[in-house]
Design a protein around this motif. Sequence first.
Motif, PDB file in Angstrom:
ATOM      1  N   ARG A 719      -1.534  -9.206 -12.018  1.00 13.16           N
ATOM      2  CA  ARG A 719      -1.171  -8.014 -11.844  1.00 13.16           C
ATOM      3  C   ARG A 719       0.725  -7.415 -12.251  1.00 13.16           C
ATOM      4  O   ARG A 719       1.352  -8.835 -11.414  1.00 13.16           O
ATOM      5  N   VAL A 735       0.468   1.849  -7.904  1.00 13.28           N
ATOM      6  CA  VAL A 735      -0.964   2.135  -8.186  1.00 13.28           C
ATOM      7  C   VAL A 735      -1.256   2.222  -9.341  1.00 13.28           C
ATOM      8  O   VAL A 735      -2.177   2.065  -9.982  1.00 13.28           O
ATOM      9  N   ASP A 738      -1.876  -0.685 -11.523  1.00  9.79           N
ATOM     10  CA  ASP A 738      -2.463  -1.808 -11.112  1.00  9.79           C
ATOM     11  C   ASP A 738      -2.037  -3.060 -10.256  1.00  9.79           C
ATOM     12  O   ASP A 738      -2.597  -3.965  -9.900  1.00  9.79           O
ATOM     13  N   ARG A 743      -5.936  -2.435  -4.837  1.00 14.55           N
ATOM     14  CA  ARG A 743      -6.203  -3.328  -6.458  1.00 14.55           C
ATOM     15  C   ARG A 743      -6.464  -4.494  -6.639  1.00 14.55           C
ATOM     16  O   ARG A 743      -7.468  -5.372  -6.789  1.00 14.55           O
ATOM     17  N   ASP A 747      -9.216  -7.379  -6.688  1.00 14.05           N
ATOM     18  CA  ASP A 747      -9.250  -8.322  -7.704  1.00 14.05           C
ATOM     19  C   ASP A 747      -9.836  -9.675  -6.460  1.00 14.05           C
ATOM     20  O   ASP A 747     -10.638 -10.390  -7.654  1.00 14.05           O
ATOM     21  N   GLU A 767     -11.491   1.423  -3.290  1.00 10.11           N
ATOM     22  CA  GLU A 767     -11.166   1.789  -4.678  1.00 10.11           C
ATOM     23  C   GLU A 767     -11.374   3.592  -3.871  1.00 10.11           C
ATOM     24  O   GLU A 767     -10.169   4.603  -4.413  1.00 10.11           O
ATOM     25  N   ARG A 770      -7.936   4.821  -2.682  1.00  9.09           N
ATOM     26  CA  ARG A 770      -6.562   4.527  -3.871  1.00  9.09           C
ATOM     27  C   ARG A 770      -7.116   6.530  -4.831  1.00  9.09           C
ATOM     28  O   ARG A 770      -6.153   6.759  -5.299  1.00  9.09           O
TER      29      ARG A 770
END
Length: 794
Positions: A719, A735, A738, A743, A747, A767, A770
């Motif tokens: 990332r 954010v 990601d 996140r 992952d 989630e 976020r």
Amino acid sequence: MSLDTQQAPAPLTDDELRSLDAHWRAANYLAVGQIYLMDNPLLTEPLRPEHVKPRLLGHWGTSPGLNLVHPHLNRLIKSRDLDALCVWGPGHGGPAVLANSWLEGSYTETYPDVTRDAAGMARLFRQFSFPGGVPSHVAPETPGSIHEGGELGYALSHAYGAALDNPGLLVACVIGDGEAETGPLAASWHSNKFLDPVHDGAVLPILHLNGYKIANPTVLARLPEAELDDLLRGYGHDPLHVTGDEPAAVHRALAAALDTAVDRITAIRRAAREDGVTERPRWPMIVLRTPKGWTGPAEVDGLPVEGTWRAHQVPLAAVRDNPEHLRQLEAWLRSYRPEELFDPHGAPRPDVLACVPAGSRRLGATPYANGGLLLRELPLPPLEKYAVEVDKPGATLHEPTRVLGALLQDVMAATADRRDFRLVGPDETASNRLEAVYAASGKAWQGRTLEVDEHLDRHGRVMEILSEHTCQGWLEGYLLTGRHGLFSCYEAFVHIVDSMVNQHIKWLRTTRRLPWRAPIASLNYLLTSHVWRQDHNGFSHQDPGFVDHVLNKSPEAVRVYFPPDANTLLSVADHALRSRDYVNVIVAGKQPCFDWLSLEDAKVHCARGASVWEWAGTEDGGREPDVVLACAGDVPTQEVLAAAQLLRRHLPELAVRVVNVVDIARLMPAEEHPHGMSDFEYDGLFTTDKPVIFAYHGYPWLIHRLAYRRTGHRHLHVRGYKEIGTTTTPFDMVVSNDLDRYRLVMDVIDRVPGLAVRAAAVRQRMEDVRLRHHSWIRAHGKDLPEVADWSWES
């Protein structure tokens, strides 16, 4: 002897004129010979096709002008016993600088096999632009050079960098009229507003106008002389014009102009050093107008050549196949009357060398062009004085660059008398939290000052100009002549010097293979105000790609570091400032950042380059990790540690290893980079078969490129910055790309076998946060409280 203690000699004598002209003709002969010949160097027999190289490469057009300036500078040096250096802006005129170095003997001293006789002349000719030989441009291999032929536009900033803190040095700088059209050169004219006549040397620009570039006329050469004079006076110079195509007249005019210029420089410096004059002086410069390809073929195949763009490279292109071209080449070479210039054994006759100074006064032998010979160790204080206390990780915050600023302040103070350290940057020293240095040295400034101004200092060694090109050029010239420095810049805008750092890296790579070139201090970049904390300035200020650019270059010469906190920045900076022959890129934040490591732990971590942070993970009892969370960079480190904390809370049975990478080249195989890890080391750190979630400061594909040959590469998920940015909150930046902690937890759940079902509820909660973040920042204009107020808890 110091430049400012000399008296002007008498005007050019007939003997000096004869010697200068002989030297000029000899250098022209040698320049043509290098471009064309591989045998029969003294024309002891009629020229035949087999005497000519099969591939004709090189640049003739600028060579006669450079050949003119070189002996005139040597005459000036000899007559006044000067320390001098010349920066050859038209560096593609390599034949000229090589020819003059061979004539004065500095080339043979550097390369004993290229003797000053017929055999050595033949070797000089054959090696030029020939497989296994030397480049066609002025290059690191060229004695007396600090400026490569590909560095178009940087000559004048290099010259000023060389003059800084060298109070007895005269730096001549030949600027080609094509080069004069470039943006970097246009900005570097303003360097005279920063030159301290008390502590710095003098720069003498010589603007050589021969009228043409490769295929077009040049802008400045087509200006009326009065308009050009107004332009140069507007830049703060006092121009002296030398124009002509009759050799004797040009020799006399150029000698007079050089004498006048040095007299004016002497007066300026005496006024500043002895009389206390503080008004910014108007420094002299020379405008030299001579024909392009002067003394070469006037016409080839019915088309004009001398004085036109056709003289730029190789005027006679078909010498091996065209008898008329061969005839013209022989006539051209013989027009210099080589039998008058070289004895039967090929050595230059005494009259040719009458104006050449002795020893290190020769332009090809000056130690200022081999700065490692003059370099002294930088007096770096112990880091303990500046280290922040870290009783436990993440308990305190500091601005890393502000902590570094205290160290740089003391380095600046420790070099106050010897004046061999400079900090350069484009108007960002205070913005980058380094303003502590002002207590030891203000900002160099020779212009008018107002009451509202702060930290301006006529003798200052902090250099600020809103031209990254000029900053880079100053620092390169400073380093190449044996001093130390640091370039501080916003991360997104250092790209402006991409091509300049290319050339410097090439220079360093080449000099490592030249035993006579002594190592110089490294070119050190501090890149801050970086992508993840440019949320206020927005997308235009967000670009972390300079690292990708640099890591494409010679592995032996480039180093890239991502210190995650203040103490690691201190350790990395100390290492970089002590190093030699590298380009060191340090990416560090200026905003408050958690302190993760004590100084001793930081030193060990930096020495390793990458290591497991056991206190951050959840491995125990020698158990292999289920997942590796890796990070490089301050913001990615914080997000990884926050993710590790979430995993500990929500999935306590998961064995998590946290790996921090400070030296990004450690990811490369040892066979590809001196700092690279062996496969054994890499596999031990990252495993061969476990998921690796890597949070990286920059573009994620760089990590893949560095690690693609590793056994576990297929398990690597990176990332990083995805070129998504705007003006927003700090956490929204991560954010949007990601890279955020939630996140990263998702992952882990997605990639650790068995977690997708078992931890579905945890993933959903991540989630949800976020999504809540998205609504929260639009309603409140700031980050979620659990993010803004987050702290590390083990």
